[in-house]
Design an enzyme around this catalytic site. Structure first.
Site, PDB file in Angstrom:
ATOM      1  N   ASP A  70      -5.880   4.970   2.354  1.00  0.00           N
ATOM      2  CA  ASP A  70      -7.290   5.348   2.167  1.00  0.00           C
ATOM      3  C   ASP A  70      -8.018   5.578   3.481  1.00  0.00           C
ATOM      4  OD1 ASP A  70      -7.813   3.214  -0.757  1.00  0.00           O
ATOM      5  OD2 ASP A  70      -6.723   5.089  -0.461  1.00  0.00           O
TER       6      ASP A  70
ATOM      7  N   CYS B 258      -4.799  13.255 -10.291  1.00  0.00           N
ATOM      8  CA  CYS B 258      -6.056  13.527  -9.601  1.00  0.00           C
ATOM      9  C   CYS B 258      -5.660  14.365  -8.399  1.00  0.00           C
ATOM     10  CB  CYS B 258      -6.753  12.233  -9.195  1.00  0.00           C
ATOM     11  SG  CYS B 258      -5.917  11.429  -7.874  1.00  0.00           S
TER      12      CYS B 258
ATOM     13  N   ARG C 135     -18.632   8.788  -5.259  1.00  0.00           N
ATOM     14  CA  ARG C 135     -17.793   7.896  -6.069  1.00  0.00           C
ATOM     15  C   ARG C 135     -17.539   6.589  -5.344  1.00  0.00           C
ATOM     16  NH1 ARG C 135     -12.441  10.358  -8.431  1.00  0.00           N
ATOM     17  NH2 ARG C 135     -12.428   8.181  -9.004  1.00  0.00           N
TER      18      ARG C 135
ATOM     19  N   ARG D 282      -0.170  10.156  -9.868  1.00  0.00           N
ATOM     20  CA  ARG D 282      -0.762   8.847 -10.217  1.00  0.00           C
ATOM     21  C   ARG D 282      -0.171   8.299 -11.523  1.00  0.00           C
ATOM     22  NH1 ARG D 282      -5.526   8.498  -7.226  1.00  0.00           N
ATOM     23  NH2 ARG D 282      -5.363   6.244  -7.437  1.00  0.00           N
TER      24      ARG D 282
ATOM     25  N   LYS E 257     -15.396  -1.251  -3.620  1.00  0.00           N
ATOM     26  CA  LYS E 257     -15.190  -0.489  -4.868  1.00  0.00           C
ATOM     27  C   LYS E 257     -13.894  -0.938  -5.536  1.00  0.00           C
ATOM     28  CE  LYS E 257     -13.324   3.758  -4.591  1.00  0.00           C
ATOM     29  NZ  LYS E 257     -12.091   3.969  -5.366  1.00  0.00           N
ATOM     30  N   ASN E 258     -12.828  -1.042  -4.743  1.00  0.00           N
ATOM     31  CA  ASN E 258     -11.502  -1.274  -5.331  1.00  0.00           C
ATOM     32  C   ASN E 258     -11.254  -2.722  -5.718  1.00  0.00           C
ATOM     33  OD1 ASN E 258     -11.105   1.414  -5.124  1.00  0.00           O
ATOM     34  ND2 ASN E 258      -9.688   1.333  -3.391  1.00  0.00           N
TER      35      ASN E 258
HETATM   36  C1  EPZ Z   1      -5.258   1.926  -5.699  1.00  0.00           C
HETATM   37  O1  EPZ Z   1      -4.848   3.006  -6.524  1.00  0.00           O
HETATM   38  C2  EPZ Z   1      -6.588   2.352  -5.097  1.00  0.00           C
HETATM   39  N1  EPZ Z   1      -7.555   2.580  -6.160  1.00  0.00           N
HETATM   40  C3  EPZ Z   1      -6.418   3.637  -4.278  1.00  0.00           C
HETATM   41  O2  EPZ Z   1      -7.670   3.918  -3.657  1.00  0.00           O
HETATM   42  C4  EPZ Z   1      -5.388   3.363  -3.185  1.00  0.00           C
HETATM   43  O3  EPZ Z   1      -5.171   4.556  -2.451  1.00  0.00           O
HETATM   44  C5  EPZ Z   1      -4.074   2.895  -3.823  1.00  0.00           C
HETATM   45  O4  EPZ Z   1      -4.320   1.713  -4.630  1.00  0.00           O
HETATM   46  C6  EPZ Z   1      -3.020   2.539  -2.788  1.00  0.00           C
HETATM   47  O5  EPZ Z   1      -3.505   1.574  -1.932  1.00  0.00           O
HETATM   48  C7  EPZ Z   1      -8.158   1.505  -6.735  1.00  0.00           C
HETATM   49  O6  EPZ Z   1      -7.897   0.371  -6.388  1.00  0.00           O
HETATM   50  C8  EPZ Z   1      -9.147   1.808  -7.806  1.00  0.00           C
HETATM   51  P1  EPZ Z   1      -0.932   2.288  -6.720  1.00  0.00           P
HETATM   52  P2  EPZ Z   1      -3.606   2.797  -7.557  1.00  0.00           P
HETATM   53  O7  EPZ Z   1      -0.674   1.985  -8.138  1.00  0.00           O
HETATM   54  O8  EPZ Z   1      -3.625   1.427  -8.110  1.00  0.00           O
HETATM   55  C9  EPZ Z   1       2.928   4.969  -7.503  1.00  0.00           C
HETATM   56  C10 EPZ Z   1      -9.494   5.237  -3.046  1.00  0.00           C
HETATM   57  O9  EPZ Z   1      -9.566   6.189  -2.246  1.00  0.00           O
HETATM   58  N2  EPZ Z   1       2.922   4.369  -8.842  1.00  0.00           N
HETATM   59  O10 EPZ Z   1      -0.800   1.205  -5.704  1.00  0.00           O
HETATM   60  O11 EPZ Z   1      -3.598   3.935  -8.488  1.00  0.00           O
HETATM   61  C11 EPZ Z   1       1.747   5.892  -7.294  1.00  0.00           C
HETATM   62  O12 EPZ Z   1       2.029   7.186  -7.771  1.00  0.00           O
HETATM   63  C12 EPZ Z   1      -8.339   5.153  -4.013  1.00  0.00           C
HETATM   64  O13 EPZ Z   1     -10.316   4.280  -3.092  1.00  0.00           O
HETATM   65  C13 EPZ Z   1       3.946   4.678  -9.732  1.00  0.00           C
HETATM   66  O14 EPZ Z   1       4.852   5.446  -9.417  1.00  0.00           O
HETATM   67  O15 EPZ Z   1      -2.366   2.947  -6.558  1.00  0.00           O
HETATM   68  C14 EPZ Z   1       1.565   5.856  -5.791  1.00  0.00           C
HETATM   69  O16 EPZ Z   1       2.484   6.780  -5.207  1.00  0.00           O
HETATM   70  C15 EPZ Z   1      -7.429   6.364  -3.931  1.00  0.00           C
HETATM   71  N3  EPZ Z   1       3.926   4.128 -10.981  1.00  0.00           N
HETATM   72  C16 EPZ Z   1       1.993   4.436  -5.403  1.00  0.00           C
HETATM   73  O17 EPZ Z   1       2.752   3.943  -6.524  1.00  0.00           O
HETATM   74  C17 EPZ Z   1       2.922   3.267 -11.378  1.00  0.00           C
HETATM   75  O18 EPZ Z   1       2.969   2.781 -12.540  1.00  0.00           O
HETATM   76  C18 EPZ Z   1       0.840   3.491  -5.169  1.00  0.00           C
HETATM   77  O19 EPZ Z   1       0.001   3.550  -6.306  1.00  0.00           O
HETATM   78  C19 EPZ Z   1       1.897   2.963 -10.460  1.00  0.00           C
HETATM   79  C20 EPZ Z   1       1.915   3.509  -9.190  1.00  0.00           C
END
Ligand code: EPZ
Length: 420
Positions: free
Chosen positions: A305, A116, A397, A121, A22-23
Site C-alpha cells: 500500500d 478491483c 475512500r 482479489r 481504515k484497514n
Molecule cells: C488487505 O486486502 C488490505 N485491505 C489491502 O489494502 C492491502 O493491500 C492487502 O491487505 C495486502 O496487505 C484491507 O485491509 C481492507 P490479502 P486483502 O487477502 O485482505 C491473494 C488499501 O489500499 N489472496 O492479504 O484483500 C490476493 O489476491 C488496500 O488500503 C488469494 O489468492 O489482501 C493477493 O494477491 C488495497 N486468495 C494476496 O493474497 C484469498 O483468498 C494478498 O491479499 C485471499 C487473498
C-alpha cells in the site's frame, strides 16, 4: 467527479495528526455482528469505505449511530443475512461480514466482491477455511451462498498470508465450537487490533500478530468499546509528502513500530526520520534523495500500500531505483500517469525501473485506485507548475480530509467539484 488542483514546489512544514486506520476499522466494525449487544468504536476515520461498510451492516439490520469519529453499532436486531452486490461491488472488504454471519446466524449470502483495479482479489482462502470449519458454501449467480449447522474449530493452513482471510476466519472461530488454529496467518497490525477488539468482547484469542493464531470458541460475545489504531499507510503517505517536497513534518498520533519498514527505506534514501515521544515522528526531506530498491512484502516487510507513494519519491532521486510489486498483479496503474509528469519509468513484469529526474512537471492526470491517487498528489506537490488529479473519489475512500491536512502544512491544493 471531483479533482484536485495542485501548485507544486512548496516544501511542507508543520504538524499533521494521523487518523484511525481504515484497514483496522473495516473488519472491527464487521465484528460487531458477533456481539449480542451494542459496540462502541472510537477513532474511526470519516471515509467513504467506512460509510459503505456501515451501510452494509444496516442492510443486515444493524442500528448505527455516528458522531464525529465515534461509531455505535447495535446488532441486536439483525434481520437479514444478505450483503447485496450494489454495495459489495464498491468495497470488497464487505466480504468480511461472511465469517461473523456464519458463526452467529449460521447463514450468509454475500455478493462475490469481484476484482478491483489492482487485481483479481480472490477469496478462495476465506472459503477453504470456512469449509474446514463446517460451512457449506456454493457460488451462485455471483453470490457466496453459505450455511452451517454450527461452525467447529479447525486447523487451517493458508496457502499465503491473507489479511482478509485471517480476519474472516479469526472472527468466525470466536463463536465456533472448539479450537481453531490458523497457520500462515497475516501479521499486520490490523490483525492485532481486530484481535484486541474481539478479546474486549469476550473472545479467547492467542498469537495475533504472529504466523500462528489460536482461537478457543466461546458461547457468546458482548458489546464493548474499542479505539482504532492509527493508520500506518496514511502515516507513510505523510512521511512521503515531507520527503518529496523536501519539507519538515511532525507526524502526530502515529505508531512508529507499524511504519518501521517504511522508515528504514526512507532513511536509506537520505531522509531524516526520528521517533519522538508521544507517538510523534519527525520527518525531514533532503536536497539529494538517494535511489532505492523495493520489494513489497507482507508485514513486517515493505507494504504494497506504500508502493505507489515511494515510486513518486524515487522519480526525483539521484540515480536508478527498482520497485517490485509481489502482492498484487496489477498495481502499476500510476506508472503511465507519473510518466505524463516527466518520470522516467520502465515497467517489466512485476518490476518498475525508475531513473530519477531533476524535477517532475505538472500535468493533468487520472487517479485509478486509492494509493495511485496518493502517489499522483505527492508528485503534484513536488512538480513544477500545476497538476490536476482527476477522479479523486478514489482518494476519498481511504484518506480523511487529505486536502485540509495538506493545506495546513502550506500546500497549495484545492478540490474542484464536478467535471470529468
Ligand atoms: C488487505 O486486502 C488490505 N485491505 C489491502 O489494502 C492491502 O493491500 C492487502 O491487505 C495486502 O496487505 C484491507 O485491509 C481492507 P490479502 P486483502 O487477502 O485482505 C491473494 C488499501 O489500499 N489472496 O492479504 O484483500 C490476493 O489476491 C488496500 O488500503 C488469494 O489468492 O489482501 C493477493 O494477491 C488495497 N486468495 C494476496 O493474497 C484469498 O483468498 C494478498 O491479499 C485471499 C487473498
Amino acid at each position: 467527479m471531483d479533482k484536485f488542483v495542485i501548485q507544486g514546489g512548496i516544501p511542507l512544514k508543520g504538524e499533521v495528526k494521523i487518523s484511525g486506520s481504515k484497514n483496522a476499522a473495516l473488519p472491527i466494525l464487521c465484528s460487531s455482528l458477533l456481539a449480542d449487544d451494542p459496540c462502541t468504536f472510537e477513532n474511526v476515520p470519516n471515509l467513504n469505505d467506512i460509510s459503505t461498510i456501515i451501510k452494509v451492516l444496516e442492510v443486515l439490520g444493524v442500528k448505527s449511530a455516528k458522531k464525529g469519529n465515534k461509531v455505535i453499532l447495535d446488532p441486536s436486531k439483525i434481520n437479514s443475512y444478505e450483503a447485496p452486490y450494489d454495495l459489495v461491488k464498491t468495497m470488497r472488504a464487505s466480504i468480511l461480514v461472511l465469517g461473523p454471519l456464519l458463526a452467529k446466524y449460521k447463514k450468509a449470502k454475500v455478493s462475490l466482491p469481484g476484482g478491483c483495479a489492482i487485481g483479481v482479489r480472490l477469496i478462495d482462502q476465506h472459503i477453504k477455511g470456512l469449509e474446514k470449519m463446517g460451512a457449506n458454501i456454493e457460488m451462485s449467480h455471483g453470490y457466496v451462498m453459505a450455511s452451517t449447522k454450527g461452525l467447529k474449530g479447525a486447523h487451517i493452513v493458508f496457502d499465503m498470508p491473507t489479511v482478509g482471510g485471517t480476519e474472516n476466519i479469526m472472527m468466525a472461530a470466536c463463536l465456533a465450537k472448539g479450537k481453531t488454529i490458523i497457520e500462515q496467518a497475516a501479521k499486520e497490525p490490523e490483525i492485532i487490533d481486530l484481535a484486541n477488539a474481539l478479546k474486549k468482547m469476550g473472545a479467547n484469542i492467542e498469537g495475533a500478530g504472529g504466523s500462528t493464531i489460536t482461537i478457543e470458541g466461546v458461547k457468546k460475545l458482548s458489546g464493548s468499546t474499542h479505539s482504532i489504531i492509527p493508520d500506518r499507510i496514511e502515516t507513510g503517505t505523510f512521511m512521503a509528502a515531507a520527503a518529496i517536497t523536501r519539507g519538515k513534518l511532525l507526524i502526530k498520533n502515529a505508531c512508529f513500530e507499524h511504519v518501521r519498514s517504511i522508515a528504514e527505506k526512507f532513511k536509506a534514501m537520505g531522509i531524516t526520520i526520528e521517533e519522538k515521544a508521544d507517538d510523534t515522528i519527525l520527518v525531514e526531506g533532503t536536497s539529494r534523495i538517494k535511489p532505492i530498491d523495493i520489494d513489497t512484502a507482507p508485514y513486517p516487510g515493505f507494504p504494497t500500500d506504500m508502493q505507489a507513494q515511494i515510486m513518486a519519491i524515487a522519480s526525483i532521486a539521484d540515480g536508478v531505483s527498482t520497485i517490485t510489486e509481489t502482492i498484487f498483479e496489477n498495481r502499476f496503474m500510476h506508472v503511465p500517469e507519473l510518466i505524463r509528469m516527466g518520470a522516467h519509468l520502465t515497467e517489466k513484469g512485476r518490476t518498475v525501473t525508475v531513473r530519477g529526474v531533476k524535477r517532475l512537471q505538472g500535468a493533468s492526470v487520472i487517479a485509478t485506485d486509492l494509493r495511485a491517487s496518493a502517489s499522483l498528489i505527492l508528485a503534484g506537490l513536488s512538480a513544477e507548475g500545476t497538476t490536476e488529479v482527476r477522479r479523486i473519489y478514489h482518494l476519498d475512500r481511504g484518506y480523511e480530509a487529505m486536502e485540509k491536512k495538506l493545506c495546513k502544512l502550506g500546500a497549495k491544493i484545492k478540490r474542484v467539484r464536478g467535471g470529468l
